[in-house]
Design a protein around this motif. Sequence first.
Motif, short mmCIF file in Angstrom:
data_model
loop_
_atom_site.label_atom_id
_atom_site.label_comp_id
_atom_site.label_asym_id
_atom_site.label_seq_id
_atom_site.Cartn_x
_atom_site.Cartn_y
_atom_site.Cartn_z
N PRO A 161 4.88 -0.08 53.19
CA PRO A 161 4.37 -0.77 52.01
C PRO A 161 3.60 -2.02 52.43
O PRO A 161 4.19 -3.09 52.64
CB PRO A 161 5.64 -1.13 51.22
CG PRO A 161 6.75 -0.36 51.84
CD PRO A 161 6.36 -0.15 53.26
N LEU A 190 7.74 -3.55 47.84
CA LEU A 190 7.55 -2.64 46.71
C LEU A 190 7.76 -3.32 45.36
O LEU A 190 7.32 -2.79 44.33
CB LEU A 190 8.49 -1.44 46.84
CG LEU A 190 8.15 -0.46 47.97
CD1 LEU A 190 9.23 0.61 48.07
CD2 LEU A 190 6.78 0.18 47.75
N SER A 206 4.72 -0.47 43.61
CA SER A 206 5.53 0.71 43.33
C SER A 206 4.69 1.86 42.80
O SER A 206 5.06 3.03 42.95
CB SER A 206 6.63 0.37 42.33
OG SER A 206 6.08 -0.14 41.12
N TYR A 209 2.81 3.41 45.96
CA TYR A 209 3.67 4.18 46.86
C TYR A 209 4.71 5.00 46.08
O TYR A 209 5.79 5.32 46.60
CB TYR A 209 4.38 3.24 47.82
CG TYR A 209 3.42 2.52 48.75
CD1 TYR A 209 2.83 3.20 49.82
CD2 TYR A 209 3.09 1.18 48.57
CE1 TYR A 209 1.94 2.57 50.67
CE2 TYR A 209 2.20 0.53 49.43
CZ TYR A 209 1.64 1.24 50.47
OH TYR A 209 0.77 0.62 51.33
#
Length: 214
Positions: A161, A190, A206, A209
């Motif tokens: 991330p 995230l 979020s 990913y």
Amino acid sequence: MVIAQAKPIAKNISPESEASDGKVRVTLEEYRAIAETSEERYEYCNGEIIAMTGGSSAHSCIAVDITTFLNIAVRKTNFQIYNGDLRIWVPAFNHGTYADVLVINGEPEFNGDRTDEILNPLLIVEVLSPSTEGYDRGDKFRKYRSIPSFCEYLLVSQSEPYVEQYYQLDRQNNNQNNRDRWQLEICDRLDQAIHLQSLNLELPMSEIYRRIKF
């Protein structure tokens, strides 16, 4: 985005296209004929072509999810979202290339009578691959910065991330001396969100990913 040096389809190029150094050089007309008929995609760089190979599953998922999120988020605005099928033309470098996601403000400005080469990207997103990370950060970003409308750039890792966000400072100031002043912001969790300066929009990590397992 993954790229690799390769020869184009032979029937679309002249016999003189391969130079003594082994690189394939074509005219712009030959390149466009290749781009229109080939199942593969190619960049064009001032007479030289570069074949673009396919990316990973993670690369594809990230690009699709960013495109989907942005498309929904700006549907009632003047912004328009495009995926990697539309070629970006960089006149200052006689260069045609592709990004994973691009956003324009208002109507698209096309290169002459072309409908597949756009001149006015506002925001460009590149999902990094091991073979292109240096290129996306370096030479490609330098060329993008010559486009007057371009003011924001996201470099998105597919292995963790991690997103680098570059945006132009003093965007409203037309002084040429200020055009290359850019701010870098980094998101690496995230639970963070990227504030897209050009769209005045929050892009949650979020969402980027959403389908990726680390």
